[in-house]
Design an enzyme around this catalytic site. Structure first.
Site, PDB file in Angstrom:
ATOM      1  N   HIS A  49       0.855  -1.292   0.013  1.00 40.46           N
ATOM      2  CA  HIS A  49      -0.058   0.100  -0.042  1.00 40.46           C
ATOM      3  C   HIS A  49       0.861   1.483  -0.095  1.00 40.46           C
ATOM      4  O   HIS A  49       2.160   1.287   0.280  1.00 40.46           O
ATOM      5  CB  HIS A  49      -0.969   0.125   1.112  1.00 40.46           C
ATOM      6  N   HIS A  51       1.588   3.796   1.800  1.00 41.01           N
ATOM      7  CA  HIS A  51       2.150   4.501   2.885  1.00 41.01           C
ATOM      8  C   HIS A  51       3.535   4.713   3.137  1.00 41.01           C
ATOM      9  O   HIS A  51       4.239   3.710   2.423  1.00 41.01           O
ATOM     10  CB  HIS A  51       1.537   3.900   4.197  1.00 41.01           C
ATOM     11  N   ASP A  53       6.121   4.358   4.977  1.00 44.60           N
ATOM     12  CA  ASP A  53       6.936   3.523   5.625  1.00 44.60           C
ATOM     13  C   ASP A  53       7.293   2.287   4.769  1.00 44.60           C
ATOM     14  O   ASP A  53       8.235   1.603   4.667  1.00 44.60           O
ATOM     15  CB  ASP A  53       6.460   2.985   7.055  1.00 44.60           C
ATOM     16  N   HIS A  54       6.208   2.063   3.545  1.00 39.60           N
ATOM     17  CA  HIS A  54       6.402   0.975   2.787  1.00 39.60           C
ATOM     18  C   HIS A  54       6.916   1.141   1.295  1.00 39.60           C
ATOM     19  O   HIS A  54       7.147   0.147   0.601  1.00 39.60           O
ATOM     20  CB  HIS A  54       5.146   0.135   2.599  1.00 39.60           C
ATOM     21  N   ASP A 197      -0.265  -4.064   6.048  1.00 45.77           N
ATOM     22  CA  ASP A 197      -0.767  -3.608   7.121  1.00 45.77           C
ATOM     23  C   ASP A 197      -2.529  -3.682   7.183  1.00 45.77           C
ATOM     24  O   ASP A 197      -2.981  -3.592   6.127  1.00 45.77           O
ATOM     25  CB  ASP A 197      -0.634  -1.913   7.219  1.00 45.77           C
TER      26      ASP A 197
HETATM   27 ZN   LIG Z   1       3.076   0.269   7.741  1.00 44.67          ZN
HETATM   28 ZN   LIG Z   2      -0.098   1.528   6.384  1.00 46.31          ZN
END
Ligand SMILES: [Zn+2]
Ligand SMILES: [Zn+2]
Length: 299
Positions: A49, A51, A53-54, A197
């Site tokens: 996804h 976001h 952090d990914h 997540d």
């Molecule tokens: Zn995450």
């Molecule tokens: Zn996330």
């Protein structure tokens, strides 16, 4: 956020000359080097996804692959927005690549297959569109049986190798020998499931059913279940509950909040429900298929 000794989400699955990379947290380019993963192998990247952090590590990864002179094409799969993200990086910071990089937005179902390998995406319950992935690998043959090969008159050497890798061979006298004649029964397929997540959800439960390895987020402990739900995450307890219902062989927990330090409280909560639980650590290797149970090798 990254802490001393723990980086952001990313893991690589290596199969028969393939590297499948799942998520690309910040600094993935250095971690992949430390892990000793060959960067000119056949490779795909699967993003769960959009976001930060990914995905913050993706431009750095593309840059590193180019600096190393990668030629083989690279396919990148993920949700809506990924094409624009890569394009924006190409245009604003002039991120060209030495290889052909194609970005594909995905829906649920089979999204990639090659030889004996397949990857399915399933939609999870996070914030915005988010996917988990299930990867299946069917080894091409069972165990190679040298006595049978010798009985059939197949000389030791390259022909053995070809048969063991699933290819038929023709002998000097014109006889055809198939892999089935000189190998044992095919072992069961290996499956690996990554949650991305997510809140606890049925799609993850279904995808994880009977898998060898489930890599699952466990952002909070159960006393923060309210916050976990609100923010679209999982508790260690719910991850373990899903692993138990899905009867996975090994549960590796990751993506836990830095507030839990070394994660021992996360591990304790999950292990009480599902004992075959470990905490995923940076550069940890898990070997599937050589024995019936996954084998954990610390770096
Ligand atoms: Zn995450
Ligand atoms: Zn996330």
């Amino acid at each position: 956020m990254p802490t001393e000794g723990r980086n952001l989400p990313a893991f690589a699955a290596e199969f028969n000359g393939w590297v499948l990379l799942f998520d690309s947290g910040e600094d993935i380019q250095r971690q992949i080097g430390r892990a000793g993963i060959g960067l000119n192998k056949r490779m795909c990247v699967f993003i769960t996804h959009m976001h930060a952090d990914h995905i913050l590590g993706l431009p750095g990864l593309l840059l590193r692959l180019s600096l190393l002179g990668r030629i083989r094409p690279l396919r990148i799969f993920g949700p809506e927005g990924l094409i624009e993200y890569v394009k924006m990086n190409q245009e604003t910071i002039n991120l060209g690549t030495t290889f052909e990089a194609t970005v594909q937005t995905i829906k649920t179902g089979l999204i990639f297959s090659a030889e004996d390998l397949s990857v399915n995406a399933f939609e999870v319950d996070h914030r915005g569109t988010a996917f988990g992935y299930r990867m299946t690998y069917q080894r091409p043959t069972g165990k190679f049986l040298p006595e049978r090969a010798l009985n059939l008159g197949v000389p030791r050497g390259p022909l053995w190798k070809a048969l063991a890798s699933g290819d038929s061979v023709t002998l000097d006298d014109g006889r055809l020998v198939t892999p089935e004649e000189v190998t044992g029964p095919k072992p069961r397929p290996l499956t690996l499931v990554y949650s991305g997540d997510t809140r606890p959800c049925q799609a993850l439960r279904d995808a994880a059913a009977g898998s060898d390895l489930m890599i699952c987020e466990a952002m909070y402990t159960s006393d923060e279940a309210g916050i976990a739900h609100e923010r679209g995450h999982m508790t260690a307890e719910s991850a373990a509950q899903i692993a138990l219902e899905a009867d996975v062989r090994l549960l590796a927990l990751t993506h836990y909040s830095p507030r839990y330090g070394d994660g021992s409280v996360i591990l304790a909560e999950a292990s009480a429900i599902f004992p075959r639980t470990i905490l995923a650590r940076d550069l940890m290797r898990i070997e599937l298929g050589n024995t019936d149970e996954p084998v954990v090798l610390e770096h």
